[in-house]
Scaffold this motif. Structure first.
Motif, PDB file in Angstrom:
ATOM      1  N   ALA A  30       0.830  -1.205   0.000  1.00 16.49           N
ATOM      2  CA  ALA A  30       0.000   0.000   0.000  1.00 16.49           C
ATOM      3  C   ALA A  30       0.867   1.257   0.000  1.00 16.49           C
ATOM      4  O   ALA A  30       0.518   2.273  -0.616  1.00 16.49           O
ATOM      5  CB  ALA A  30      -0.921  -0.014   1.222  1.00 16.49           C
ATOM      6  N   ARG A  31       2.013   1.167   0.666  1.00 14.61           N
ATOM      7  CA  ARG A  31       2.900   2.322   0.814  1.00 14.61           C
ATOM      8  C   ARG A  31       3.594   2.674  -0.508  1.00 14.61           C
ATOM      9  O   ARG A  31       3.768   3.847  -0.834  1.00 14.61           O
ATOM     10  CB  ARG A  31       3.936   1.976   1.896  1.00 14.61           C
ATOM     11  CG  ARG A  31       4.672   3.131   2.512  1.00 14.61           C
ATOM     12  CD  ARG A  31       5.560   2.626   3.652  1.00 14.61           C
ATOM     13  NE  ARG A  31       4.772   2.178   4.805  1.00 14.61           N
ATOM     14  CZ  ARG A  31       4.830   0.971   5.333  1.00 14.61           C
ATOM     15  NH1 ARG A  31       5.641   0.038   4.839  1.00 14.61           N
ATOM     16  NH2 ARG A  31       4.071   0.670   6.366  1.00 14.61           N
ATOM     17  N   ILE A  32       4.012   1.674  -1.267  1.00 19.96           N
ATOM     18  CA  ILE A  32       4.857   1.929  -2.445  1.00 19.96           C
ATOM     19  C   ILE A  32       4.098   1.845  -3.763  1.00 19.96           C
ATOM     20  O   ILE A  32       4.649   2.219  -4.809  1.00 19.96           O
ATOM     21  CB  ILE A  32       6.032   0.928  -2.497  1.00 19.96           C
ATOM     22  CG1 ILE A  32       5.548  -0.488  -2.832  1.00 19.96           C
ATOM     23  CG2 ILE A  32       6.831   0.962  -1.201  1.00 19.96           C
ATOM     24  CD1 ILE A  32       6.661  -1.506  -3.009  1.00 19.96           C
ATOM     25  N   ALA A  33       2.861   1.381  -3.752  1.00 20.85           N
ATOM     26  CA  ALA A  33       2.166   1.024  -4.998  1.00 20.85           C
ATOM     27  C   ALA A  33       2.097   2.154  -6.005  1.00 20.85           C
ATOM     28  O   ALA A  33       2.192   1.920  -7.217  1.00 20.85           O
ATOM     29  CB  ALA A  33       0.762   0.514  -4.677  1.00 20.85           C
ATOM     30  N   ASN A  75      10.299   1.238   0.155  1.00 21.45           N
ATOM     31  CA  ASN A  75       9.626   0.968   1.425  1.00 21.45           C
ATOM     32  C   ASN A  75      10.465   1.448   2.603  1.00 21.45           C
ATOM     33  O   ASN A  75       9.952   2.059   3.545  1.00 21.45           O
ATOM     34  CB  ASN A  75       9.351  -0.531   1.555  1.00 21.45           C
ATOM     35  CG  ASN A  75       8.504  -0.869   2.765  1.00 21.45           C
ATOM     36  OD1 ASN A  75       7.461  -0.265   2.989  1.00 21.45           O
ATOM     37  ND2 ASN A  75       8.962  -1.815   3.571  1.00 21.45           N
ATOM     38  N   THR A  76      11.769   1.208   2.543  1.00 24.56           N
ATOM     39  CA  THR A  76      12.659   1.642   3.616  1.00 24.56           C
ATOM     40  C   THR A  76      12.702   3.158   3.717  1.00 24.56           C
ATOM     41  O   THR A  76      12.618   3.728   4.814  1.00 24.56           O
ATOM     42  CB  THR A  76      14.072   1.083   3.383  1.00 24.56           C
ATOM     43  OG1 THR A  76      14.009  -0.348   3.295  1.00 24.56           O
ATOM     44  CG2 THR A  76      15.015   1.480   4.503  1.00 24.56           C
ATOM     45  N   LEU A  77      12.822   3.826   2.583  1.00 22.83           N
ATOM     46  CA  LEU A  77      12.882   5.292   2.579  1.00 22.83           C
ATOM     47  C   LEU A  77      11.615   5.902   3.178  1.00 22.83           C
ATOM     48  O   LEU A  77      11.676   6.863   3.952  1.00 22.83           O
ATOM     49  CB  LEU A  77      13.082   5.805   1.151  1.00 22.83           C
ATOM     50  CG  LEU A  77      14.468   5.584   0.535  1.00 22.83           C
ATOM     51  CD1 LEU A  77      14.424   5.820  -0.963  1.00 22.83           C
ATOM     52  CD2 LEU A  77      15.498   6.507   1.185  1.00 22.83           C
ATOM     53  N   LEU A  78      10.464   5.340   2.830  1.00 26.05           N
ATOM     54  CA  LEU A  78       9.201   5.895   3.313  1.00 26.05           C
ATOM     55  C   LEU A  78       8.992   5.672   4.807  1.00 26.05           C
ATOM     56  O   LEU A  78       8.187   6.375   5.429  1.00 26.05           O
ATOM     57  CB  LEU A  78       8.043   5.288   2.523  1.00 26.05           C
ATOM     58  CG  LEU A  78       7.976   5.681   1.040  1.00 26.05           C
ATOM     59  CD1 LEU A  78       6.874   4.909   0.328  1.00 26.05           C
ATOM     60  CD2 LEU A  78       7.781   7.189   0.875  1.00 26.05           C
ATOM     61  N   LEU A  79       9.707   4.726   5.387  1.00 22.06           N
ATOM     62  CA  LEU A  79       9.589   4.447   6.817  1.00 22.06           C
ATOM     63  C   LEU A  79      10.578   5.240   7.678  1.00 22.06           C
ATOM     64  O   LEU A  79      10.542   5.160   8.901  1.00 22.06           O
ATOM     65  CB  LEU A  79       9.768   2.945   7.071  1.00 22.06           C
ATOM     66  CG  LEU A  79       8.600   2.061   6.609  1.00 22.06           C
ATOM     67  CD1 LEU A  79       8.979   0.580   6.685  1.00 22.06           C
ATOM     68  CD2 LEU A  79       7.353   2.336   7.441  1.00 22.06           C
TER      69      LEU A  79
END
Length: 420
Positions: A30-33, A75-79
């Motif tokens: 959902a975060r990266i889509a 995903n890592t960057l967004l977290l």
């Protein structure tokens, strides 16, 4: 070299304590889509006929940076916290992880530093810089580059982004399987390349959560069986010049090894010849460019067809970053193995008309001459002897063999110069 099948310990059912869950992977998806390509999962009818399985290919080589690595990096960057984003990220990589992290960091306005070995090909350095990263060349090996990256992490307050041994990376990688099962629920077997183990850890997590049993098979290059060694306690050598450089990892991750031990059914080792064949087939049949690591899944189907016959198999083409000169070499070698190209070594008398008479037989058999090499000096023949190597192009193996028989019938001593 003979192919090797390595049976791992049976997958454990105790998955509750593993560091990545299906919920983590769905959250990552959902975060990266919105910022990655939802690559297609398509059936290959020709490869299905060739292997005896129903083969679905997941085209991760169609990501913007041509590899699935974008998923975990994003995903890592967004977290990351706002403070960590402001200070920037750092990684050690000479491959797809570097480009995926650099691209998404630049897009999000996060400073990125990538440490690469000094012998990294210029094209990879340029591509990574083109995505906005600060590239530092340090050391002759990945280990040296990695060590320097960790020093800079401590000195400058960067966040180190590991290429595979990080739950955030694994969760991002696992989104590949989420899409595959959504698109093709009938898949009952996943075949996934293993380098450090991040991709297969995420894929296997999704597979184990399906409502029916899914067989999970990992694939390593025969020259770099590092995960197999870790899981089975063996000491097969990890060294050599493999086409699958993207999975040529000497030490897999601790987190990923734990997940592979619990979730993966089998690990297969594939030789270089099958990797070359898989790269060539994907270009010829699917018209898609895949690097050696990306072709490892198909290479396993080619090497072990009996293990997949009758099954519905999902194969991840995890990357497409292959040097064009290397790709050309792989394709030419494939043509040579199929009999389309050949080098014939012919013994002649060193006299006028000798080469003309040989060329006339090529003309009669309608085989095209590409190159001719004369050797008078460095040979064990008498001084009047002559060795001629002729590179030629035939329609197929049978056509080539007809030419060789015609040359032999005409009295010529002829042999083929074989590939390794």
């Amino acid at each position: 070299m003979a192919t090797l099948a390595r049976q791992t310990a049976p997958a454990s059912q105790d998955t509750d304590v593993l560091p990545v869950t299906l919920a983590d992977i769905h959250a990552a998806h959902a975060r990266i889509a919105d910022a990655i390509v939802r690559t297609p999962t398509l059936i290959s009818r020709t490869l299905s006929e060739l292997t005896g399985a129903t083969v679905y290919l997941k085209f991760e080589n169609l990501q913007f940076t041509a590899a699935y690595k974008e998923r975990g990096a994003l995903n890592t960057l967004l977290l990351l916290s706002d403070e960590a984003k402001a200070k920037g990220v750092i990684a050690a990589s000479a491959g797809n992880h570097a480009q995926g992290l650099a691209y998404h960091a630049h897009r999000l306005g996060v400073p990125a530093t990538i440490v690469m070995p000094t012998n990294t090909p210029t094209v990879k350095v340029t591509q990574t810089q083109g995505h906005g990263a600060d590239v530092i060349l340090e050391g002759d090996t990945f280990d040296a580059a990695y060590a320097h990256a960790r020093v800079l992490e401590a000195q400058r307050g960067f966040t180190f982004v590991h290429p595979f041994d990080d739950p955030r990376i694994i969760a991002g990688a696992g989104t590949t399987a989420v899409e595959m099962f959504e698109d093709v629920p009938a898949i009952d077997t996943l075949v996934t390349p293993i380098g450090g183990g991040g991709l297969i850890s995420g894929m296997a997590t999704v597979a184990r959560a399906q409502p029916r049993p899914i067989r999970v098979v990992g694939v390593e290059a025969e020259l770099f069986p590092s995960m197999y060694n870790r899981i089975n306690g063996t000491h097969l050598p990890c060294a050599g010049d493999t086409l699958a450089e993207g999975i040529a990892v000497k030490e897999p991750g601790g987190i990923t090894a734990r997940m592979v031990r619990a979730l993966v059914d089998d690990i297969l080792l594939v030789p270089e010849r099958r990797l070359e064949e898989a790269v060539a087939l994907l270009l010829q049949i699917e018209k898609t460019v895949v690097e050696g690591a990306g072709a490892a899944g198909l290479a396993a189907l080619l090497a072990y067809p009996e293990q997949f016959a009758g099954r519905t198999v999902g194969v991840v083409l995890c990357g497409g970053n292959i040097d064009t000169r290397l790709l050309a070499n792989v394709l030419l070698r494939d043509l040579a193995r199929s009999g389309r190209l050949a080098r014939l070594r012919i013994r002649l008398q060193d006299q006028p008309g000798a080469l003309f008479n040989v060329a006339r037989i090529f003309d009669q058999e309608r085989v095209n001459i590409i190159e001719v090499y004369h050797q008078r000096v460095f040979t064990t023949l008498p001084a009047k002897g002559l060795i001629t190597d002729i590179e030629c192009e035939a329609r197929d193996r049978n056509h080539l063999e007809r030419l060789i028989r015609a040359l032999a019938t005409a009295g010529y001593e002829v042999s083929t110069v074989e590939l390794a």
